[in-house]
Write an enzyme that holds these catalytic residues in place. Structure first.
Site, PDB file in Angstrom:
ATOM      1  N   GLU A   2       0.851  -1.196   0.000  1.00 45.06           N
ATOM      2  CA  GLU A   2       0.000   0.000   0.000  1.00 45.06           C
ATOM      3  C   GLU A   2       0.882   1.240   0.000  1.00 45.06           C
ATOM      4  O   GLU A   2       1.994   1.222   0.546  1.00 45.06           O
ATOM      5  CB  GLU A   2      -0.904  -0.004   1.246  1.00 45.06           C
ATOM      6  CG  GLU A   2      -1.854   1.187   1.327  1.00 45.06           C
ATOM      7  CD  GLU A   2      -2.830   1.074   2.496  1.00 45.06           C
ATOM      8  OE1 GLU A   2      -3.641   2.006   2.669  1.00 45.06           O
ATOM      9  OE2 GLU A   2      -2.777   0.071   3.233  1.00 45.06           O
ATOM     10  N   ASN A  13      -6.545   1.353   2.893  1.00 46.97           N
ATOM     11  CA  ASN A  13      -7.256   2.611   3.141  1.00 46.97           C
ATOM     12  C   ASN A  13      -6.900   3.682   2.115  1.00 46.97           C
ATOM     13  O   ASN A  13      -7.734   4.521   1.757  1.00 46.97           O
ATOM     14  CB  ASN A  13      -6.949   3.126   4.544  1.00 46.97           C
ATOM     15  CG  ASN A  13      -7.496   2.215   5.636  1.00 46.97           C
ATOM     16  OD1 ASN A  13      -8.189   1.243   5.361  1.00 46.97           O
ATOM     17  ND2 ASN A  13      -7.170   2.516   6.880  1.00 46.97           N
ATOM     18  N   ASN A  28     -12.135  -1.103  -0.569  1.00 47.73           N
ATOM     19  CA  ASN A  28     -11.416  -1.610   0.593  1.00 47.73           C
ATOM     20  C   ASN A  28     -12.149  -1.226   1.875  1.00 47.73           C
ATOM     21  O   ASN A  28     -12.509  -0.063   2.076  1.00 47.73           O
ATOM     22  CB  ASN A  28     -10.000  -1.005   0.645  1.00 47.73           C
ATOM     23  CG  ASN A  28      -9.262  -1.376   1.923  1.00 47.73           C
ATOM     24  OD1 ASN A  28      -8.777  -2.495   2.051  1.00 47.73           O
ATOM     25  ND2 ASN A  28      -9.190  -0.455   2.878  1.00 47.73           N
ATOM     26  N   GLU A  29     -12.395  -2.216   2.727  1.00 48.17           N
ATOM     27  CA  GLU A  29     -12.938  -1.995   4.085  1.00 48.17           C
ATOM     28  C   GLU A  29     -14.063  -0.957   4.119  1.00 48.17           C
ATOM     29  O   GLU A  29     -14.083  -0.067   4.969  1.00 48.17           O
ATOM     30  CB  GLU A  29     -11.812  -1.598   5.043  1.00 48.17           C
ATOM     31  CG  GLU A  29     -10.843  -2.720   5.303  1.00 48.17           C
ATOM     32  CD  GLU A  29      -9.794  -2.414   6.371  1.00 48.17           C
ATOM     33  OE1 GLU A  29      -9.777  -1.285   6.904  1.00 48.17           O
ATOM     34  OE2 GLU A  29      -8.985  -3.310   6.663  1.00 48.17           O
ATOM     35  N   TYR A  59      -6.055  -8.769  12.025  1.00 45.74           N
ATOM     36  CA  TYR A  59      -4.728  -8.544  12.588  1.00 45.74           C
ATOM     37  C   TYR A  59      -4.669  -9.130  13.995  1.00 45.74           C
ATOM     38  O   TYR A  59      -5.683  -9.210  14.695  1.00 45.74           O
ATOM     39  CB  TYR A  59      -4.389  -7.052  12.589  1.00 45.74           C
ATOM     40  CG  TYR A  59      -4.228  -6.496  11.191  1.00 45.74           C
ATOM     41  CD1 TYR A  59      -3.036  -6.677  10.489  1.00 45.74           C
ATOM     42  CD2 TYR A  59      -5.264  -5.827  10.556  1.00 45.74           C
ATOM     43  CE1 TYR A  59      -2.882  -6.197   9.198  1.00 45.74           C
ATOM     44  CE2 TYR A  59      -5.126  -5.335   9.267  1.00 45.74           C
ATOM     45  CZ  TYR A  59      -3.924  -5.523   8.593  1.00 45.74           C
ATOM     46  OH  TYR A  59      -3.785  -5.053   7.310  1.00 45.74           O
ATOM     47  N   GLU A 106      -5.864  -9.179   3.800  1.00 42.42           N
ATOM     48  CA  GLU A 106      -5.014  -8.483   4.780  1.00 42.42           C
ATOM     49  C   GLU A 106      -4.954  -9.337   6.033  1.00 42.42           C
ATOM     50  O   GLU A 106      -5.975  -9.634   6.646  1.00 42.42           O
ATOM     51  CB  GLU A 106      -5.554  -7.089   5.134  1.00 42.42           C
ATOM     52  CG  GLU A 106      -5.352  -6.044   4.065  1.00 42.42           C
ATOM     53  CD  GLU A 106      -5.721  -4.635   4.544  1.00 42.42           C
ATOM     54  OE1 GLU A 106      -5.535  -4.323   5.739  1.00 42.42           O
ATOM     55  OE2 GLU A 106      -6.221  -3.855   3.710  1.00 42.42           O
ATOM     56  N   GLN A 154       2.077  -6.023   5.520  1.00 42.35           N
ATOM     57  CA  GLN A 154       2.350  -5.840   4.106  1.00 42.35           C
ATOM     58  C   GLN A 154       3.679  -6.494   3.776  1.00 42.35           C
ATOM     59  O   GLN A 154       4.122  -7.341   4.545  1.00 42.35           O
ATOM     60  CB  GLN A 154       2.325  -4.356   3.777  1.00 42.35           C
ATOM     61  CG  GLN A 154       0.925  -3.756   3.987  1.00 42.35           C
ATOM     62  CD  GLN A 154       0.819  -2.301   3.565  1.00 42.35           C
ATOM     63  OE1 GLN A 154       1.637  -1.776   2.831  1.00 42.35           O
ATOM     64  NE2 GLN A 154      -0.203  -1.646   4.070  1.00 42.35           N
TER      65      GLN A 154
END
Length: 503
Positions: A26, A71, A171-172, A243, A291, A352
Site C-alpha cells: 500500500e 485505506n 477496501n474496508e 490482525y 489483509e 504488508q
C-alpha cells in the site's frame, strides 16, 4: 507429553490455491518509498527499485501482490500515477495523514512485479469514486489499444496490456475510518453495479467484494449477507481482514487467536452458503483473506503522525512493527489455518511486504533484512504448494479466552504429488514442555526425511535488526525419523518446525 497425527493419502481437504501465499503493498509509510523504491540506493536498478529488496521478495516466491491499498485506495486517483513523473501531482492522503508524490504508479508497480515474478491484484476506488473510474482504470490496464485510455497507456510507454485478472472492489467499506464509508446496502449496490460494468468489458475477471474489516465489527456478519445478496451473481470472492496482537503480554492466550481466525472463516463460509441457498445458485464464492498479519508493536509510535501533529510528511515511518520470535509462532499458526481451510480460502495477502507491518525491513541508503516472520511465510510459500491433507490430530490441550481446548500441537500437511513429497508445518504452543509427535503415514509408500527446519529461541522477545540480522532464524533440525510407516519428531517448547518427507 505426546501427540499423534494420522495423515491418510485418501483424506484430503482441497488443492491449495498458490495465491493463498500472496502479499500486499500500500502507499503507506515506507512500504513503497524507501521500501521497494529508492532511486538513490546503491542497489537500485534503472527504474529506481531496490535490488536487495527484490532479491528477498523473489526468494518468497510470492504469487500475487495486492495494490495500491488498503485505506489509501478509497481516495486515490489512479490517473495521478501515470505519465511523466515531473508532471505528476502531489496529493494529500487522508487515510494516513501524509503527502503522496505519485512517483510510483501502476506502470512502476507493474514493472516491479515482473522483476520479482509476481502478478498484480489491483484495487479500484469505491470510496470517493465509482463505476466510471473503475471501468476507465480497467480499460487503461487491460485494453490492447484503439481507445482513449488504452492509447494513453501506449503513449505512456506500455504497448501491451497487462491483462490483470484480479480486481478488488474497494477496501474496508464497512469501516467508518474509510473515506466514502457506506452501509452494507449502499456498498452492495455500488459494488454490484461496478462488477457488472467490469464484466461487460471482460467476463473472465476475478472480482473481490469487500467483506468485514474484522469479525468484531458491529455489522458482522450481517454485512457479508447483505453485500453478497447484492453481488453474488457478479463476484468471485469476498475479502476478510484480521490482525493479531498480544497487548496483555499473555503468550498462551495470544497463540490461541488462531481459534478466533477459524471461527471467522467458518462464519463467513456459512454465510456464503446461506446466500447461495437463498439465490438457488450453483455458483461458489470463495474467501480472499487479503489483509492479515501481527500488528500491535508500533501502535504507540504511530499515534503522533496519525493524529496529524506532524503536518503532512511524505513516506514517514508508519506501522513499522519489529517482530519477535513469539510472532514467528503466531504467523505459523495463521498459515496452518489457511492451509487447513484451503477449501474456502483461495487468496490471502500478508500485510504488508516491506517496512509496513512486514516480513522485510530496510534502512534508507542501508541494508534490507528478513524479519523473524519472514521464515514461516517463506517455508509455507515455497514448500506449501499441493493438496492439503485432512489430518486427524490428538494433542494435549489448554484453555484460552478463545477456546476451552486449544491443542498444544498445531499441524498442517501438504501433499505435492508431482514431487512425491509430504510437507508438515508444526507449532508447539507449550511454554515449557517438549512434545513427542508421531505422524502415521497411511497409504504413502516408503519415506525419507529430506528436510527438517526448526525455529526456537530462549527469548520470546528476540528480534532481528540491521546489525544482527540472524538472531532469529531457522536451523537444521535433528532427530526426525521414519520407521514402520510413521515419522516421529520432538517439538521443543514454543517452537516452529517444517518437516519434508520424500515418499
Amino acid at each position: 507429553m505426546k501427540a499423534s497425527v494420522i495423515a491418510n493419502k485418501d483424506y484430503t481437504i482441497s488443492k491449495i490455491d498458490d495465491r493463498v501465499y500472496g502479499a500486499f503493498l500500500e502507499h503507506l509509510g515506507r512500504a513503497v518509498y524507501e521500501g521497494i523504491y529508492e532511486p538513490d540506493h546503491p542497489s537500485a536498478d534503472k527504474d529506481g527499485m531496490r535490488g536487495d529488496v527484490a532479491e528477498l521478495v523473489k526468494k518468497l516466491n510470492v504469487p500475487v501482490v495486492r495494490y495500491p491499498g488498503g485505506n489509501f485506495v478509497s481516495a486515490y486517483n489512479w490517473e495521478d500515477g501515470i505519465g511523466p513523473r515531473e508532471e505528476r501531482p502531489t496529493r494529500l492522503d487522508l487515510a494516513w495523514h501524509t503527502s503522496e508524490s505519485n512517483a510510483v504508479g501502476v506502470h512502476e508497480f507493474a514493472d516491479w512485479c515482473a522483476t520479482v515474478g509476481t502478478e498484480m491484484m489491483l484495487a479500484v476506488n469505491l470510496g470517493s469514486r465509482g463505476v466510471d473510474d473503475a471501468r476507465n482504470f480497467l480499460e487503461y490496464v487491460n485494453h490492447p489499444g484503439g481507445s482513449y485510455w488504452s492509447d494513453l497507456r501506449i503513449k505512456n510507454g506500455r504497448k501491451e496490456p497487462w491483462n490483470v485478472k484480479m480486481w478488488c472492489l474497494g477496501n474496508e467499506m464497512d469501516g467508518p475510518w474509510q473515506v466514502g464509508h457506506k452501509d452494507a446496502d449502499e456498498y452492495g449496490k455500488l459494488a454490484a453495479n461496478t462488477a457488472r460494468a467490469m464484466r461487460m468489458f471482460d467476463k473472465s475477471l476475478e472480482l473481490i467484494v469487500c467483506g468485514s474489516s474484522h469479525m468484531d465489527m458491529p455489522s458482522f456478519p450481517d454485512w457479508e449477507r447483505i453485500v453478497l445478496e447484492h453481488t453474488y451473481d457478479h463476484v468471485d470472492h469476498i475479502s476478510l481482514h484480521m490482525y493479531f496482537a498480544n497487548r496483555d503480554d499473555n503468550t498462551p492466550n495470544y497463540l490461541g487467536l488462531s481459534h478466533k481466525l477459524e471461527r471467522y472463516i467458518d462464519t463467513v463460509a456459512a454465510t456464503i452458503k446461506q446466500v447461495k441457498a437463498k439465490k438457488k445458485s450453483k455458483k461458489d464464492i470463495y474467501i480472499s483473506f487479503d489483509e492479515w498479519n501481527v500488528w500491535y508493536h508500533s501502535n504507540q509510535q504511530d499515534r503522533k503522525i496519525l493524529d496529524g501533529n506532524d503536518g503532512w510528511p511524505h513516506a514517514p515511518g508508519l506501522l513499522e512493527d519489529i517482530y519477535n520470535f513469539e510472532d514467528v509462532l503466531m504467523v505459523g499458526l495463521i498459515l496452518n489455518t489457511f492451509i487447513r481451510r484451503s477449501d474456502v480460502v483461495k487468496i490471502a495477502c500478508i500485510a504488508q511486504l516491506v517496512n509496513v507491518i512486514a516480513p522485510i525491513m530496510t534502512e534508507k541508503g542501508g541494508p534490507a533484512w528478513a524479519q523473524t516472520i519472514y521464515y514461516p511465510y517463506y517455508f509455507a510459500s515455497v514448500y506449501g504448494r499441493g493438496t492439503a491433507l485432512q489430518l486427524v490430530t490428538s494433542s494435549p490441550c489448554y484453555e484460552t479466552t478463545h477456546a476451552a481446548d486449544t491443542p498444544f500441537v498445531d499441524i498442517s500437511g501438504v501433499h505435492n504429488e508431482d514431487e512425491g513429497v509430504l510437507t508438515f508445518f508444526l507449532v508447539n504452543r507449550h511454554t515449557s514442555e517438549s512434545i513427542e509427535t508421531e505422524v502415521s503415514l497411511q497409504g504413502f509408500a516408503g519415506g525419507t526425511v529430506i528436510d527438517h527446519q526448526v525455529m526456537t529461541h530462549p527469548n520470546l522477545k528476540a528480534v532481528n535488526t540491521a546489525k544482527k540480522q540472524d538472531e532469529v532464524a531457522p536451523k537444521k533440525g535433528e532427530g526426525a525419523r521414519i520407521a514402520d510407516g510413521k515419522f516421529s519428531v520432538a517439538l521443543p517448547p514454543y517452537s516452529y518446525q517444517m518437516v519434508r518427507v520424500k515418499i
